[in-house]
Design a protein around this motif. Structure first.
Motif, PDB file in Angstrom:
ATOM      1  N   VAL A  27       0.840  -1.192   0.000  1.00  0.00           N
ATOM      2  CA  VAL A  27       0.000   0.000   0.000  1.00  0.00           C
ATOM      3  C   VAL A  27       0.877   1.245   0.000  1.00  0.00           C
ATOM      4  O   VAL A  27       1.931   1.286   0.630  1.00  0.00           O
ATOM      5  CB  VAL A  27      -0.961  -0.002   1.218  1.00  0.00           C
ATOM      6  CG1 VAL A  27      -0.193  -0.023   2.522  1.00  0.00           C
ATOM      7  CG2 VAL A  27      -1.906   1.185   1.186  1.00  0.00           C
ATOM      8  N   GLN A  64      -5.269  -2.657 -13.413  1.00  0.00           N
ATOM      9  CA  GLN A  64      -6.235  -1.699 -12.880  1.00  0.00           C
ATOM     10  C   GLN A  64      -7.375  -1.433 -13.849  1.00  0.00           C
ATOM     11  O   GLN A  64      -8.536  -1.425 -13.462  1.00  0.00           O
ATOM     12  CB  GLN A  64      -5.528  -0.384 -12.547  1.00  0.00           C
ATOM     13  CG  GLN A  64      -6.474   0.715 -12.059  1.00  0.00           C
ATOM     14  CD  GLN A  64      -5.736   1.957 -11.615  1.00  0.00           C
ATOM     15  OE1 GLN A  64      -4.527   1.930 -11.445  1.00  0.00           O
ATOM     16  NE2 GLN A  64      -6.443   3.047 -11.432  1.00  0.00           N
ATOM     17  N   GLU A  81      -4.201  -2.704  -8.216  1.00  0.00           N
ATOM     18  CA  GLU A  81      -5.314  -1.746  -8.118  1.00  0.00           C
ATOM     19  C   GLU A  81      -6.542  -2.249  -8.886  1.00  0.00           C
ATOM     20  O   GLU A  81      -7.125  -1.520  -9.689  1.00  0.00           O
ATOM     21  CB  GLU A  81      -4.887  -0.378  -8.664  1.00  0.00           C
ATOM     22  CG  GLU A  81      -3.692   0.247  -7.966  1.00  0.00           C
ATOM     23  CD  GLU A  81      -4.077   1.144  -6.800  1.00  0.00           C
ATOM     24  OE1 GLU A  81      -5.227   1.047  -6.338  1.00  0.00           O
ATOM     25  OE2 GLU A  81      -3.221   1.923  -6.356  1.00  0.00           O
ATOM     26  N   THR A  83      -9.603  -2.700  -8.141  1.00  0.00           N
ATOM     27  CA  THR A  83     -10.931  -2.167  -7.810  1.00  0.00           C
ATOM     28  C   THR A  83     -10.970  -0.647  -7.762  1.00  0.00           C
ATOM     29  O   THR A  83     -12.008  -0.075  -7.442  1.00  0.00           O
ATOM     30  CB  THR A  83     -11.398  -2.706  -6.438  1.00  0.00           C
ATOM     31  OG1 THR A  83     -10.495  -2.254  -5.417  1.00  0.00           O
ATOM     32  CG2 THR A  83     -11.439  -4.219  -6.426  1.00  0.00           C
ATOM     33  N   THR A  84      -9.862   0.016  -8.109  1.00  0.00           N
ATOM     34  CA  THR A  84      -9.781   1.471  -7.939  1.00  0.00           C
ATOM     35  C   THR A  84     -10.830   2.210  -8.758  1.00  0.00           C
ATOM     36  O   THR A  84     -11.421   3.183  -8.297  1.00  0.00           O
ATOM     37  CB  THR A  84      -8.375   1.963  -8.321  1.00  0.00           C
ATOM     38  OG1 THR A  84      -7.432   1.366  -7.430  1.00  0.00           O
ATOM     39  CG2 THR A  84      -8.267   3.468  -8.222  1.00  0.00           C
ATOM     40  N   GLN A 120     -16.880  -2.971  -6.255  1.00  0.00           N
ATOM     41  CA  GLN A 120     -15.612  -3.190  -5.553  1.00  0.00           C
ATOM     42  C   GLN A 120     -15.757  -4.289  -4.507  1.00  0.00           C
ATOM     43  O   GLN A 120     -14.919  -5.200  -4.422  1.00  0.00           O
ATOM     44  CB  GLN A 120     -15.166  -1.888  -4.884  1.00  0.00           C
ATOM     45  CG  GLN A 120     -13.865  -2.007  -4.103  1.00  0.00           C
ATOM     46  CD  GLN A 120     -13.552  -0.750  -3.314  1.00  0.00           C
ATOM     47  OE1 GLN A 120     -14.339  -0.320  -2.486  1.00  0.00           O
ATOM     48  NE2 GLN A 120     -12.411  -0.152  -3.575  1.00  0.00           N
ATOM     49  N   THR A 133      -2.436  -1.581  -3.807  1.00  0.00           N
ATOM     50  CA  THR A 133      -3.538  -0.631  -3.644  1.00  0.00           C
ATOM     51  C   THR A 133      -3.058   0.623  -2.919  1.00  0.00           C
ATOM     52  O   THR A 133      -1.991   0.628  -2.298  1.00  0.00           O
ATOM     53  CB  THR A 133      -4.700  -1.273  -2.859  1.00  0.00           C
ATOM     54  OG1 THR A 133      -5.801  -0.364  -2.799  1.00  0.00           O
ATOM     55  CG2 THR A 133      -4.284  -1.628  -1.438  1.00  0.00           C
ATOM     56  N   HIS A 134      -3.855   1.692  -3.031  1.00  0.00           N
ATOM     57  CA  HIS A 134      -3.613   2.884  -2.208  1.00  0.00           C
ATOM     58  C   HIS A 134      -4.744   3.076  -1.201  1.00  0.00           C
ATOM     59  O   HIS A 134      -4.737   4.039  -0.442  1.00  0.00           O
ATOM     60  CB  HIS A 134      -3.488   4.136  -3.090  1.00  0.00           C
ATOM     61  CG  HIS A 134      -4.769   4.529  -3.767  1.00  0.00           C
ATOM     62  ND1 HIS A 134      -5.073   4.176  -5.065  1.00  0.00           N
ATOM     63  CD2 HIS A 134      -5.835   5.232  -3.328  1.00  0.00           C
ATOM     64  CE1 HIS A 134      -6.260   4.649  -5.384  1.00  0.00           C
ATOM     65  NE2 HIS A 134      -6.749   5.300  -4.346  1.00  0.00           N
ATOM     66  N   ASP A 135      -5.697   2.141  -1.188  1.00  0.00           N
ATOM     67  CA  ASP A 135      -6.911   2.264  -0.381  1.00  0.00           C
ATOM     68  C   ASP A 135      -6.769   1.435   0.895  1.00  0.00           C
ATOM     69  O   ASP A 135      -6.767   0.202   0.860  1.00  0.00           O
ATOM     70  CB  ASP A 135      -8.108   1.787  -1.209  1.00  0.00           C
ATOM     71  CG  ASP A 135      -9.444   2.077  -0.537  1.00  0.00           C
ATOM     72  OD1 ASP A 135      -9.483   2.152   0.705  1.00  0.00           O
ATOM     73  OD2 ASP A 135     -10.449   2.221  -1.256  1.00  0.00           O
ATOM     74  N   VAL A 146      -9.495  -1.161   1.519  1.00  0.00           N
ATOM     75  CA  VAL A 146      -9.303  -2.424   0.800  1.00  0.00           C
ATOM     76  C   VAL A 146      -8.300  -3.300   1.540  1.00  0.00           C
ATOM     77  O   VAL A 146      -8.485  -4.517   1.668  1.00  0.00           O
ATOM     78  CB  VAL A 146      -8.832  -2.149  -0.648  1.00  0.00           C
ATOM     79  CG1 VAL A 146      -8.396  -3.437  -1.332  1.00  0.00           C
ATOM     80  CG2 VAL A 146      -9.941  -1.475  -1.442  1.00  0.00           C
TER      81      VAL A 146
END
Length: 612
Positions: free
Chosen positions: A50, A108, A191, A193-194, A201, A223-225, A228
């Motif tokens: 992440v 992505q 990524e 689901t971004t 998602q 991911t960056h979320d 998630v």
């Protein structure tokens, strides 16, 4: 019923990365994008990497898959051990036999990863033909089985359809089917689901977890979320500037983050329900790089209850004709917006929420008459927009501005940002040429940018800075209303928090009204006073934010809220039941007459559509 399995830390890892250093050639120098990265992934284990854009997480995935560019990129140091082989030293022909068969990757954006000239079934079966020598008939049978396995409705029909005939969520399911075709030991999801709506998602994350349990795969999730990460990962690696700054079990990282950057990331994650019964928006906590909290920006005081609304929308209807045949006659219509009504007061934020295709963006554009509605009435500041001439509408639009989702696409790449901000001032002749530089500098300063940046071009800015520039351009006209169309959806979590805080600060200082269009329910809870939920072009529920989030009445509103991921691993809900249904098509026959809708009052200023 799927038997839940857990990773065995004592077994041989599926993937072991030791001291990875990946470099890119910039001019005559090699610059490191990933430095001294080490990690292991076991069977049935999900490891999340992440970090924000530019942290090196996607470069890590490409390094493992052997997909770095042939020129200008290299693995300068380290080992990537997979099934006893060092992938960093394998020649491309051997790597090609492993890639797609023993390890696979989901990207992505599925639309750019799928071949538009081949059917979905052909693309899924292609790896079976290449790696297993399957016949075309057998490959098609296996492709159909895989589409059924990833829960695509009517798979027997859709196996022969092309990617453009699938929705975004269905295309991502097809990509997962393609990745699983050869039953890989390692799945890398970059990524995945971004770009998807909150309900889609949740479906994709649950699907990946279920398939992992069935196959016993190791999963590397990029991911960056942080929501998630909390939902799917067993362990997490936090990356920043190419380095791992924190590594540990998800439960430990979320409960006791050690590194200041991890604390900053977590503080910027919107948490559904954190607002309680508050009727006012609330800024995100603002932490610096050392994890210290800065003073929160001011928010608007309680709204006045008196006076006419700034914006009144009544019966707004927008449809698009579908023509066909030799004479190009109307054969059907897209009912994008159907009989939508709402009010927006000065200094208030009304959020339009819903999934892609529900009509919320078309509503925003129709309000500004960027699209011409076929029926309905829009009254802004006491003037009916449909009665205005083109010249009057041009003048009136100075008070109504729009911020778009992709700031890079809405800025001219050949125009300096100072000129982009100055252009509307020149078009409307609001500022003399001598005063223009000072006005541009003041606008840049207002959105937190250095006035000296006016001489730069859009590509020289980060995504968050470009969105600030778009906000500055919108503010140049001194508007009363700003339509923000998914204006923070494409931004990293900490940048998203900064832009939301900036919008709240500007609202408090300038008395702005926002029509905030979004599919992110957690952000909507932070920024809005009132919320309107849209489904198939209609508002199904509208009311004060606290009532919509605290006591949702319509089934679709409850569905949206239940799909929101919570950034708390202890509240992981992987076994929840999620519908795989897509939103029905808004296309209707040319002679279709929509049913008249009625609403019931569920509370003060809280209205819910009744069943037809």
């Amino acid at each position: 019923m799927i038997t839940m399995q857990t990773a065995d830390p004592h077994s041989a890892p599926v993937l072991e990365v030791q001291g990875l250093r990946t470099e890119f050639l910039m001019g005559r120098r090699w610059n490191a994008a990933v430095q001294d990265l080490s990690m292991t992934i076991h069977r049935n284990e999900t490891v999340a990497v992440v970090g924000e854009s530019g942290s090196g997480k996607s470069v890590t995935a490409l390094s493992v898959m052997g997909l770095l560019p042939a020129q200008g990129a290299r693995i300068a140091a380290g080992r990537i051990l997979f099934e006893g082989q060092d992938l960093a030293r394998l020649p491309e022909p051997q790597m090609a036999r492993i890639r797609g068969q023993r390890m696979a990757m989901i990207f992505q954006e599925p639309m750019t990863s799928l071949n538009p000239t081949m059917t979905v079934g052909e693309q899924i079966g292609e790896s079976l033909v290449i790696h297993h020598g399957a016949s075309m008939q057998e490959a098609r049978r296996q492709a159909l089985r895989l589409l059924e396995r990833v829960r695509i409705p009517a798979a027997a029909r859709r196996v022969d359809e092309f990617p453009h005939q699938f929705s975004g969520g269905m295309r991502q399911r097809a990509m997962i089917a393609m990745a699983l075709a050869c039953r890989p030991q390692l799945l890398i999801a970059d990524e995945p689901t971004t770009a998807l709506d909150v309900t889609i998602q949740a479906q994709i994350l649950q699907l990946i977890k279920e398939l992992q349990q069935e196959e016993g795969m190791g999963v590397l999730f990029i991911t960056h979320d942080m929501g998630v990460v909390a939902e799917i990962a067993d362990r997490a690696l936090v990356m920043r500037h190419g380095h791992i700054v924190e590594d540990g079990r998800c439960t430990d990282i979320f409960a006791r983050p050690r590194h200041p950057y991890t604390r900053t990331l977590l503080s910027a994650v919107p948490q559904l329900g954190a607002m309680g019964d508050s009727s006012q928006p609330m800024p995100f906590p603002d932490l610096d790089e050392d994890g210290r909290e800065r003073p929160a920006p001011p928010v608007a005081s309680r709204l006045p209850d008196q006076g006419a609304p700034l914006l009144q929308v009544r019966g707004l209807t927008t449809r698009f004709d579908i023509r066909g045949g030799f004479l190009r006659r109307v054969q059907g219509r897209v009912h994008a917006v159907e009989d939508v009504s709402f009010d927006l007061r000065a200094g208030e934020t009304l959020a339009l929420v819903g999934e892609s295709g529900c009509g919320k963006s078309t509503t925003g554009r129709s309000v500004l008459r960027l699209l011409e509605p076929v029926a309905g009435e829009v009254v802004f500041d006491g003037r009916k927009l449909s009665d205005l001439s083109k010249a009057e509408l041009k003048t009136g639009r100075r008070q109504m501005q729009m911020i778009f989702q992709d700031p890079f696409a809405s800025l001219d790449p050949r125009q300096r940002v100072g000129d982009a901000i100055a252009e509307p001032l020149q078009v409307h002749r609001l500022v003399s040429r001598a005063d223009l530089p000072g006005r541009v500098a003041a606008l840049l300063g207002r959105v937190g940018l250095d006035p000296g940046m006016a001489e730069r071009y859009p590509h020289e800015f980060s995504g968050g800075q470009r969105q600030r520039i778009c906000i500055a351009r919108a503010l140049a006209m001194e508007p009363k209303l700003i339509v923000a169309d998914e204006s923070v959806s494409a931004l990293d979590v900490s940048i998203k928090a900064q832009i939301v805080n900036l919008m709240l600060e500007l609202q408090a200082g300038l008395g702005l009204s926002y029509l905030f269009i979004s599919h992110d329910m957690a952000v909507v809870e932070r920024i809005s006073h009132r919320v309107a939920v849209m489904y198939l072009g209609e508002i199904v529920e509208i009311g004060p934010r606290a009532r919509i989030f605290g006591n949702p009445q319509h089934p679709y509103t409850r569905k949206l809220l239940s799909a929101v991921l919570l950034p708390d691993p202890s509240r992981r809900r992987m076994r929840r039941t999620l519908s795989n249904d897509e939103i029905p098509s808004p296309i209707r026959p040319a002679d279709h007459i929509p049913a008249r809708r009625s609403y019931r009052e569920a509370g003060e200023d809280h209205w819910v559509m009744q069943d037809a």
